[in-house]
Motif scaffolding. Structure first.
Motif: not given
Length: 432
Positions: A27-32, A74-79, A101-115, A133-135
Motif C-alpha cells: 500500500x502507498x500512503x501519502x505523508x500527512x 483496545x489500547x489507545x496509548x500505543x504510538x 509519517x515516515x514511521x508508518x513505513x514497513x511490514x505489518x502483521x495482524x493478530x486477533x485476540x478474543x475471549x 511525500x509526493x503523489x
C-alpha cells in the motif's frame, strides 16, 4: 534433526491453511494523510464463540514481537493512532491509521485476540506500507474505436477517441478528484468513476470522450489528481498529446497586390492550406463558361494581366493523402474609362448618345462648346446602367445650334478618361 525441522515446516503450512488472512501485498500512503488496510481473516470454527464484542485487533510492525506492537484496538496509548473500521465479529479487520509519517513505513502483521483461547498472530502474511511525500503521476491511456493504442500513435480524423486517466486512491480527509484541461482550452466533457483494481484497491478513473478532428491535432491534454489534506492541497499531473491525421482544411487564396488588378500589371495568387500530413499538392484552375481549365501546379500562380479577359474566378485545389479541398478567388481586372459608342440624331431636337465603359464603371459628362451641360429648361440628360462596367448617357438639346457649336462626351473613372467631339451643323446628320 532434519526430520524435526521438516515436521515444524509442515505443521506451519497446515496451520496457515486453517487460519488464512486476506491482505494487500503493498500500500502507498501519502505523508500527512491516512492509510487504509483492507483486511479479512478466518478462524477455526471452534473459536467462533470467543469472537465477541470485546475482541481486539492488534498490529505488529516489522516483526511479530511484543515490543513491535504499534496498534491495539483496545489500547489507545500505543504510538499509531487509528481504528478498526471493520467489524471483528464478522472477521473484518480493515484498519485505518491516521496522521501518516515516515514511521508508518514497513511490514505489518495482524493478530486477533478474543475471549478464552482465541489468540492468533497471522505471521504467514504481511502488508507492506510505503510512505510517499509526493503523489505519483496518474496513468494516462489512449483508446481509439474502443481499442487501446500507444499514446504517441497518430489517429485519423473521425475516429472515436477516449483518453483515460486513472490513479489508485489514497486515504484522505476527502476523496481525490481528477480533472482534465488542455493547452488550447477546448470544451471538455469527461466522466469519472471509482472501481476496484485487480488487487482490490480502489482507483479513480476519468474518461474523456470525443471524435477526433483537426481541432485536437497537436493539443496536449492534461490530467490532474488533487488531494485535499488536513493542512495542504497536493496535486500530480500527467499528459498526452494527440496527433490527428486529416484532409486539407482552411484552404485560402491571397492575392498580391490585391484582387483588383490594373490592366497591364502583374498579379500573384498564393494558395495555403492546413493538413496533416502537410499539403503536398496545389493545382490551379480557371473557370470559363462553366468549364474548368487547369493552369499549373504549385502554391503560387503569377501572370501578367495583358487584357481585361483575365477577369474571372480562379480556383486552387489543395491535396494530401487523406483528401482535397477547393477554394476560389474572383479576380477583378480594372482599366481606364473608354467610349464605345457616340452618335447624334438631329431633327427639331438634337439627341445624342454616348456609351462609356471601364472598370470601375465610369461616369459620363457632356460639354457644349467647352461649357458643362446639365439638366435645365432646354436640355435633358438621362442615364442607363447597362452592367457593372458600361454606362449609356442620352442628351436632348432643345435649342438652336450653329455650325460653330461643338458637343463633347467625356467618359471618366479613377484610372483615366476618354473623350469624343462632334461639330454641330445646320442640317440633320448622324455621326458614329
Amino acid at each position: 534433526m532434519d526430520k524435526l525441522i521438516l515436521f515444524i515446516f509442515l505443521l506451519q503450512g497446515v496451520l496457515c491453511e486453517e487460519w488464512p488472512i486476506s491482505l494487500p501485498e503493498k500500500i502507498e500512503a501519502l505523508s500527512g494523510s491516512c492509510v487504509i488496510i483492507n483486511c479479512t481473516f478466518t478462524i477455526k470454527s471452534e473459536y467462533d464463540k470467543d469472537l465477541t464484542d470485546s475482541a481486539a485487533g492488534v498490529w505488529y510492525k516489522d516483526e511479530t514481537k511484543d515490543n513491535n506492537i504499534v496498534f491495539n484496538s483496545s489500547n489507545s496509548n500505543l504510538s499509531f493512532k487509528g481504528k478498526i473500521t471493520g467489524k471483528l465479529q464478522d472477521k473484518n479487520c480493515t484498519t485505518i491509521f491516521n496522521h501518516v509519517t515516515s514511521n508508518h513505513e514497513g511490514r505489518f502483521f495482524f493478530r486477533i485476540e478474543g475471549n478464552g483461547g482465541l489468540k492468533w498472530t497471522y505471521a504467514q502474511k504481511s502488508v507492506s506500507i510505503d510512505v510517499i511525500d509526493t503523489l505519483s503521476k496518474p496513468t494516462v491511456q489512449m483508446f481509439k474505436d474502443q481499442m487501446e493504442v500507444e499514446v504517441q500513435e497518430e489517429v485519423l480524423e473521425g475516429s472515436s477517441m477516449c483518453l483515460r486517466c486513472s490513479a489508485k486512491t489514497l486515504c484522505s480527509s476527502s476523496p481525490p478528484t481528477l480533472t482534465w484541461s488542455s493547452t488550447d482550452r477546448l470544451h471538455l466533457n469527461d466522466s469519472s468513476r471509482l472501481q476496484l483494481d485487480q488487487q482490490n484497491q480502489t482507483e479513480i478513473i476519468s474518461d474523456l470522450n470525443f471524435t477526433a478532428t483537426h481541432l485536437q491535432h497537436g493539443v496536449t491534454f492534461i490530467c490532474t489528481i488533487t488531494y485535499q489534506l488536513q493542512q495542504r492541497k497536493t496535486t500530480a499531473q500527467n499528459n498526452v498529446s494527440v496527433t490527428v491525421r486529416y484532409a486539407p482544411k482552411n484552404t485560402s487564396v491571397s492575392v498580391f497586390p490585391s484582387n483588383s488588378v490594373l490592366e497591364g500589371s502583374s498579379v500573384t495568387l498564393i494558395c495555403s492550406s492546413d493538413g496533416n500530413p502537410a499539403v503536398f499538392n496545389y493545382t490551379w484552375y480557371r473557370e470559363n463558361g462553366g468549364q474548368f481549365k487547369e493552369l499549373q501546379t504549385g502554391t503560387n500562380l503569377t501572370f501578367n494581366v495583358t487584357d481585361r479577359t483575365h477577369t474571372g474566378r480562379y480556383y486552387c485545389q489543395a491535396k494530401n493523402q487523406h483528401g482535397t479541398q477547393n477554394t476560389s478567388v474572383l479576380l477583378d481586372i480594372q482599366y481606364a474609362a473608354q467610349i464605345s459608342l457616340f452618335s447624334c440624331n438631329r431633327t427639331n431636337v438634337t439627341v445624342c448618345l454616348c456609351e462609356g465603359h471601364g472598370n470601375p464603371s465610369p461616369k459620363v459628362e457632356w460639354f457644349l462648346s467647352g461649357r458643362p451641360v446639365t439638366n435645365f429648361t432646354n436640355t435633358s440628360i438621362n442615364e442607363e446602367r447597362l452592367n457593372s462596367t458600361n454606362l449609356r448617357s442620352f442628351i436632348s438639346l432643345h435649342q438652336s445650334l450653329t455650325h460653330t457649336d461643338t458637343l463633347q462626351c467625356i467618359s471618366i473613372n479613377t484610372h483615366g478618361n476618354a473623350s469624343e467631339k462632334i461639330q454641330m451643323v445646320s442640317s440633320p446628320q448622324k455621326t458614329i
